[in-house]
Design a protein around this motif. Structure first.
Motif, PDB file in Angstrom:
ATOM      1  N   ALA A  58       0.827  -1.205   0.000  1.00 52.32           N
ATOM      2  CA  ALA A  58       0.000   0.000   0.000  1.00 52.32           C
ATOM      3  C   ALA A  58       0.863   1.257   0.000  1.00 52.32           C
ATOM      4  O   ALA A  58       0.556   2.238  -0.687  1.00 52.32           O
ATOM      5  N   ALA A  59       1.959   1.226   0.769  1.00 56.59           N
ATOM      6  CA  ALA A  59       2.855   2.389   0.819  1.00 56.59           C
ATOM      7  C   ALA A  59       3.520   2.627  -0.529  1.00 56.59           C
ATOM      8  O   ALA A  59       3.565   3.761  -1.028  1.00 56.59           O
ATOM      9  N   ALA A  60       4.033   1.562  -1.143  1.00 49.12           N
ATOM     10  CA  ALA A  60       4.738   1.707  -2.412  1.00 49.12           C
ATOM     11  C   ALA A  60       3.816   2.230  -3.507  1.00 49.12           C
ATOM     12  O   ALA A  60       4.214   3.071  -4.325  1.00 49.12           O
ATOM     13  N   GLU A  61       2.592   1.744  -3.529  1.00 46.94           N
ATOM     14  CA  GLU A  61       1.650   2.204  -4.547  1.00 46.94           C
ATOM     15  C   GLU A  61       1.347   3.694  -4.385  1.00 46.94           C
ATOM     16  O   GLU A  61       1.384   4.462  -5.365  1.00 46.94           O
ATOM     17  N   ALA A  62       1.048   4.118  -3.154  1.00 51.41           N
ATOM     18  CA  ALA A  62       0.721   5.528  -2.915  1.00 51.41           C
ATOM     19  C   ALA A  62       1.915   6.437  -3.198  1.00 51.41           C
ATOM     20  O   ALA A  62       1.759   7.542  -3.723  1.00 51.41           O
ATOM     21  N   LEU A  63       3.119   5.981  -2.860  1.00 48.07           N
ATOM     22  CA  LEU A  63       4.315   6.777  -3.145  1.00 48.07           C
ATOM     23  C   LEU A  63       4.524   6.950  -4.645  1.00 48.07           C
ATOM     24  O   LEU A  63       4.776   8.059  -5.141  1.00 48.07           O
ATOM     25  N   ALA A  64       4.429   5.836  -5.372  1.00 49.61           N
ATOM     26  CA  ALA A  64       4.658   5.896  -6.812  1.00 49.61           C
ATOM     27  C   ALA A  64       3.609   6.769  -7.501  1.00 49.61           C
ATOM     28  O   ALA A  64       3.931   7.561  -8.396  1.00 49.61           O
ATOM     29  N   LYS A  65       2.369   6.628  -7.097  1.00 50.42           N
ATOM     30  CA  LYS A  65       1.303   7.450  -7.678  1.00 50.42           C
ATOM     31  C   LYS A  65       1.496   8.926  -7.352  1.00 50.42           C
ATOM     32  O   LYS A  65       1.055   9.795  -8.102  1.00 50.42           O
ATOM     33  N   GLY A 337      -4.711  -7.128  12.114  1.00 54.07           N
ATOM     34  CA  GLY A 337      -3.553  -6.364  11.682  1.00 54.07           C
ATOM     35  C   GLY A 337      -3.524  -5.996  10.214  1.00 54.07           C
ATOM     36  O   GLY A 337      -2.842  -5.054   9.826  1.00 54.07           O
ATOM     37  N   ILE A 338      -4.257  -6.729   9.356  1.00 50.66           N
ATOM     38  CA  ILE A 338      -4.151  -6.505   7.914  1.00 50.66           C
ATOM     39  C   ILE A 338      -4.616  -5.110   7.531  1.00 50.66           C
ATOM     40  O   ILE A 338      -3.923  -4.378   6.820  1.00 50.66           O
ATOM     41  N   TYR A 339      -5.804  -4.727   7.992  1.00 52.28           N
ATOM     42  CA  TYR A 339      -6.325  -3.409   7.626  1.00 52.28           C
ATOM     43  C   TYR A 339      -5.409  -2.305   8.140  1.00 52.28           C
ATOM     44  O   TYR A 339      -5.079  -1.365   7.413  1.00 52.28           O
ATOM     45  N   PHE A 340      -4.994  -2.407   9.412  1.00 45.02           N
ATOM     46  CA  PHE A 340      -4.160  -1.370  10.002  1.00 45.02           C
ATOM     47  C   PHE A 340      -2.793  -1.306   9.329  1.00 45.02           C
ATOM     48  O   PHE A 340      -2.180  -0.239   9.255  1.00 45.02           O
ATOM     49  N   ALA A 341      -2.310  -2.440   8.831  1.00 44.37           N
ATOM     50  CA  ALA A 341      -1.043  -2.437   8.099  1.00 44.37           C
ATOM     51  C   ALA A 341      -1.188  -1.641   6.805  1.00 44.37           C
ATOM     52  O   ALA A 341      -0.407  -0.731   6.519  1.00 44.37           O
ATOM     53  N   ALA A 342      -2.185  -1.998   6.012  1.00 46.11           N
ATOM     54  CA  ALA A 342      -2.390  -1.298   4.739  1.00 46.11           C
ATOM     55  C   ALA A 342      -2.704   0.176   4.971  1.00 46.11           C
ATOM     56  O   ALA A 342      -2.206   1.050   4.248  1.00 46.11           O
ATOM     57  N   LYS A 343      -3.509   0.465   5.976  1.00 40.57           N
ATOM     58  CA  LYS A 343      -3.885   1.849   6.254  1.00 40.57           C
ATOM     59  C   LYS A 343      -2.673   2.666   6.681  1.00 40.57           C
ATOM     60  O   LYS A 343      -2.475   3.799   6.212  1.00 40.57           O
ATOM     61  N   SER A 344      -1.847   2.117   7.563  1.00 43.03           N
ATOM     62  CA  SER A 344      -0.661   2.859   8.011  1.00 43.03           C
ATOM     63  C   SER A 344       0.317   3.070   6.871  1.00 43.03           C
ATOM     64  O   SER A 344       0.943   4.127   6.753  1.00 43.03           O
ATOM     65  N   GLY A 345       0.473   2.054   5.995  1.00 42.91           N
ATOM     66  CA  GLY A 345       1.360   2.206   4.849  1.00 42.91           C
ATOM     67  C   GLY A 345       0.901   3.325   3.930  1.00 42.91           C
ATOM     68  O   GLY A 345       1.705   4.158   3.488  1.00 42.91           O
ATOM     69  N   ARG A 346      -0.400   3.357   3.668  1.00 39.78           N
ATOM     70  CA  ARG A 346      -0.925   4.411   2.789  1.00 39.78           C
ATOM     71  C   ARG A 346      -0.824   5.783   3.443  1.00 39.78           C
ATOM     72  O   ARG A 346      -0.435   6.762   2.799  1.00 39.78           O
ATOM     73  N   MET A 347      -1.162   5.873   4.736  1.00 37.43           N
ATOM     74  CA  MET A 347      -1.103   7.160   5.427  1.00 37.43           C
ATOM     75  C   MET A 347       0.329   7.690   5.469  1.00 37.43           C
ATOM     76  O   MET A 347       0.574   8.887   5.282  1.00 37.43           O
ATOM     77  N   CYS A 348       1.284   6.807   5.715  1.00 36.21           N
ATOM     78  CA  CYS A 348       2.692   7.205   5.746  1.00 36.21           C
ATOM     79  C   CYS A 348       3.124   7.732   4.383  1.00 36.21           C
ATOM     80  O   CYS A 348       3.764   8.784   4.269  1.00 36.21           O
ATOM     81  N   ALA A 349       2.742   6.989   3.321  1.00 31.53           N
ATOM     82  CA  ALA A 349       3.114   7.396   1.966  1.00 31.53           C
ATOM     83  C   ALA A 349       2.490   8.740   1.612  1.00 31.53           C
ATOM     84  O   ALA A 349       3.146   9.604   1.001  1.00 31.53           O
ATOM     85  N   GLU A 350       1.239   8.937   1.977  1.00 37.72           N
ATOM     86  CA  GLU A 350       0.569  10.198   1.668  1.00 37.72           C
ATOM     87  C   GLU A 350       1.238  11.372   2.382  1.00 37.72           C
ATOM     88  O   GLU A 350       1.330  12.477   1.844  1.00 37.72           O
ATOM     89  N   ALA A 351       1.709  11.125   3.612  1.00 38.56           N
ATOM     90  CA  ALA A 351       2.423  12.186   4.337  1.00 38.56           C
ATOM     91  C   ALA A 351       3.742  12.528   3.643  1.00 38.56           C
ATOM     92  O   ALA A 351       4.140  13.696   3.567  1.00 38.56           O
ATOM     93  N   ILE A 352       4.425  11.506   3.122  1.00 32.76           N
ATOM     94  CA  ILE A 352       5.679  11.748   2.399  1.00 32.76           C
ATOM     95  C   ILE A 352       5.415  12.498   1.097  1.00 32.76           C
ATOM     96  O   ILE A 352       6.129  13.446   0.750  1.00 32.76           O
ATOM     97  N   VAL A 353       4.381  12.091   0.381  1.00 27.16           N
ATOM     98  CA  VAL A 353       4.034  12.756  -0.877  1.00 27.16           C
ATOM     99  C   VAL A 353       3.692  14.225  -0.631  1.00 27.16           C
ATOM    100  O   VAL A 353       4.174  15.124  -1.333  1.00 27.16           O
ATOM    101  N   ALA A 354       2.874  14.474   0.387  1.00 21.97           N
ATOM    102  CA  ALA A 354       2.493  15.852   0.685  1.00 21.97           C
ATOM    103  C   ALA A 354       3.682  16.654   1.186  1.00 21.97           C
ATOM    104  O   ALA A 354       3.905  17.792   0.770  1.00 21.97           O
ATOM    105  N   GLY A 355       4.468  16.077   2.098  1.00 20.80           N
ATOM    106  CA  GLY A 355       5.607  16.782   2.666  1.00 20.80           C
ATOM    107  C   GLY A 355       6.693  17.091   1.657  1.00 20.80           C
ATOM    108  O   GLY A 355       7.449  18.054   1.818  1.00 20.80           O
ATOM    109  N   SER A 356       6.774  16.262   0.597  1.00 18.22           N
ATOM    110  CA  SER A 356       7.804  16.481  -0.433  1.00 18.22           C
ATOM    111  C   SER A 356       7.243  17.179  -1.663  1.00 18.22           C
ATOM    112  O   SER A 356       7.943  17.272  -2.679  1.00 18.22           O
ATOM    113  N   ALA A 357       5.995  17.671  -1.570  1.00 19.82           N
ATOM    114  CA  ALA A 357       5.351  18.330  -2.717  1.00 19.82           C
ATOM    115  C   ALA A 357       5.430  17.439  -3.946  1.00 19.82           C
ATOM    116  O   ALA A 357       5.993  17.803  -4.977  1.00 19.82           O
TER     117      ALA A 357
END
Length: 459
Positions: A58-65, A337-357
Motif C-alpha cells: 500500500a505504501a509503495a503504490e501511494a508513493l509511486a502514484k 492487523g491486515i487493515y491497520f497495516a495497509a492503512k498505516s502504509g498508505r497514510m505514511c506514503a501520503e504524508a511523504i508525498v504531501a511533505g515532499s510536494a
C-alpha cells in the motif's frame, strides 16, 4: 486475524474513529512542504519500502502514484504468513480490492466457550455485509503488482542494514542481498548490493531489521501457529460462510483458537504471548475442539510467525519510519492487523508525498511525525480499549464464559460488526448502552462467582 471481540462493550467514545484526516490537517502538511529544500537537477525524491506485505504494498503504490521514485524490497515473493486472513468490508472498497481476492464471505460466526457453549454471531448483518477471508500470499502479491503498475520498482531481495547520512539532507545507503529468478527466493545466497535513498519505510514485519537499525526498541509479541487443512467437500460446506473462534485455557491462556475458511481448505490456528513454548499443545487442543468438523482433513501447510502485541516505543527516526507489524499495529484481544497495516502504509506514503510536494522536495522527520500523529488520533483509543478487554475477559475460563454469554446479545453483535466492518464511530443508543453496561457487569459478577466455585473444587 480478527475476532468478534474487536468492539464488544466499547462505549461510543472509544470505538474506532472515521478514516481520513481533516482538511485542516492536510493543508498544514502541504504548507510544510514549501519549507523543505527543493531537490537538485529536477530529480525526484527516492524512497525505499522494505517489506512487501499489505503495509509495504500500500505504501509503495501511494508513493509511486504521488510522484516519488519508489523501490520496494521483498524477501519472499510467495509469502504465506500464518494469518487468519480476515479483512473488514470497508477495506475492499477503500483499497479497491477485486472481489476474486476474497476466498470466502463470512456471514456466520460461532464463538465457542471453554465449556463448548456455542453462540451464533452474525444475526445483525445486512445481506450485503460480510467479513472477507483472504490468503496472504494472494493479497500481498496483488498489492505488490499494483504498486509495480503504478511505477514502483519491486526487488526480490533481503534487506540487511542501512547507513544513516553524515550530513543534513544526505542520502541513506540501503544494503541488501539481491536474488534473481534462479536463486532460492530469498532464503540463501544472493548478491550483495546497495543503493541510495532519501527516506526509508520499514514494512518488514514483527522481526523488522529496519526497526533494529533505527533503535526502535522491543515489544512483547505473540506466536501464531496455523495449519492449513484440506477437509472433505461435504465438511467444507459447513464452512462456506462460517468461521469459528474457540476460547479457553486449553487452546490459549491469553488469546483464542480459530477455524477460518479459505478457497478450498480451512486455516486452523491459535496464538499466545505468555506460553510460547506450549504453542503446539494449544494447537493440538484447537484441532481437538474442532475435531468433528475437520475430521478426515489433511494438513497441507504448517506456518508459525511472531505477532506484535503493542506499538514499538519509537516509530520514526530522521527520515526512517515504521508501518504495519514493524510498527506494532496489531490489536490486542482480536489480533487484527491486515487493515491497520495497509492503512498505516498508505497514510505514511501520503504524508511523504504531501511533505515532499509530490516528490520534488526533500522530506523531513516532521512530515513522518504527522503520519504518526494522525494514525494515533484515529486508532489509539481502539488499541487501548481492546487491551483492556483482553485483560478483563481473557484472564480465566470463567471470564471467557461471561464473554461468550455477552456475545449472544443482538445489540453487542450489531455494535461490534458495525465498528469492525467500517472502522468508524458507531453511535449507540443511550438506553441500550446502559443495558449493555449492566449486562457486562452482571456477566463479570457471574464469572467471578463461577471462578471461585471452580477454585473450591480444585482445592
Amino acid at each position: 486475524m480478527t475476532s468478534l471481540s474487536s468492539a464488544v462493550a466499547l462505549p461510543s467514545s472509544c470505538r474506532a474513529r472515521p478514516a481520513g484526516g481533516s482538511r485542516r490537517a492536510r493543508m498544514v502538511v502541504t504548507r510544510a512542504a514549501a519549507s523543505s529544500p527543493k531537490l537538485p537537477n529536477g530529480r525526484r525524491l527516492r524512497v525505499a519500502v522494505v517489506g512487501g506485505g499489505p503495509a509495504g504494498g500500500a505504501a509503495a503504490e501511494a508513493l509511486a502514484k504521488g510522484g516519488v521514485e519508489t523501490v520496494l524490497i521483498e524477501r519472499k515473493m510467495d509469502n504465506c504468513k500464518p494469518c487468519g486472513g480476515a479483512i473488514p468490508l470497508c477495506m475492499v472498497s477503500e483499497f479497491d480490492l477485486p472481489l476474486d481476492l476474497v476466498d470466502r464471505k463470512v456471514r456466520k460466526m460461532k464463538m465457542i466457550s471453554p465449556s463448548n457453549v456455542a453462540v451464533d454471531i452474525g444475526r445483525t448483518l445486512a445481506p450485503h455485509e460480510y467479513i472477507g477471508m483472504v490468503r496472504r500470499e494472494v493479497l500481498d502479491a496483488y498489492l505488490r503488482s499494483r504498486a509495480q503498475s503504478a511505477g514502483a520498482e519491486v526487488v526480490n531481495g533481503l534487506f540487511l542494514r542501512y547507513e544513516a547520512p553524515k550530513e543534513p539532507n544526505g542520502s541513506y545507503v540501503v544494503h541488501y542481498n539481491h536474488y534473481d529468478s534462479s536463486s532460492s527466493n530469498g532464503k540463501i545466497g544472493g548478491e550483495k548490493r546497495s543503493f541510495e535513498v532519501d527516506a526509508i519505510v520499514g514494512a518488514d514485519g514483527a522481526n523488522s531489521r529496519v526497526a533494529k537499525d533505527m533503535g526502535a526498541g522491543d515489544y512483547e509479541y505473540a506466536i501464531a501457529f496455523q495449519e492449513r487443512v484440506k477437509i472433505p467437500d461435504d465438511k467444507m460446506v459447513y464452512y462456506e460462510e462460517r468461521a469459528e473462534m474457540y476460547v479457553g485455557d486449553d487452546v490459549s491462556p491469553d488469546f483464542y483458537g480459530w477455524v477460518f475458511p479459505k478457497c478450498d481448505h480451512v486455516a486452523v490456528g491459535t496464538g499466545t504471548v505468555t506460553h510460547k513454548a506450549d504453542i503446539k499443545k494449544f494447537q493440538a487442543a484447537t484441532r481437538l475442539r474442532a475435531k468433528d468438523k475437520i475430521e478426515g482433513g489433511k494438513i497441507i501447510r504448517v506456518e508459525a510467525h511472531p505477532i506484535p502485541e503493542h506499538p514499538r516505543p519509537k516509530r520514526v527516526s530522521g527520515r526512517v519510519t515504521l508501518v504495519g507489524d514493524a510498527a506494532g499495529y496489531v490489536t490486542k484481544c482480536s489480533g487484527e492487523g491486515i487493515y491497520f497495516a495497509a492503512k498505516s502504509g498508505r497514510m505514511c506514503a501520503e504524508a511523504i508525498v504531501a511533505g515532499s510536494a509530490n516528490g520534488t522536495r526533500m522530506v523531513e522527520e516532521s512530515d513522518l511525525r504527522k503520519y504518526l500523529a494522525e494514525f494515533d488520533r484515529l486508532y489509539w483509543p481502539t488499541y487501548k480499549v481492546l487491551d483492556i478487554l483482553q485483560k478483563v475477559f481473557y484472564r480465566s475460563n470463567a471470564a471467557r464464559e461471561a464473554f461468550v454469554e455477552m456475545c449472544a446479545d443482538d445489540y453487542v453483535q450489531k455494535m461490534t460488526f458495525d465498528s469492525y466492518l467500517y472502522k468508524r464511530v458507531v453511535p449507540g443508543n443511550p438506553l441500550d448502552d446502559i443495558k449493555l453496561a449492566v449486562n457486562t457487569i452482571g456477566s463479570l459478577v457471574r464469572a467471578i462467582a463461577l471462578r471461585r466455585e471452580m477454585e473450591k473444587v480444585t482445592l
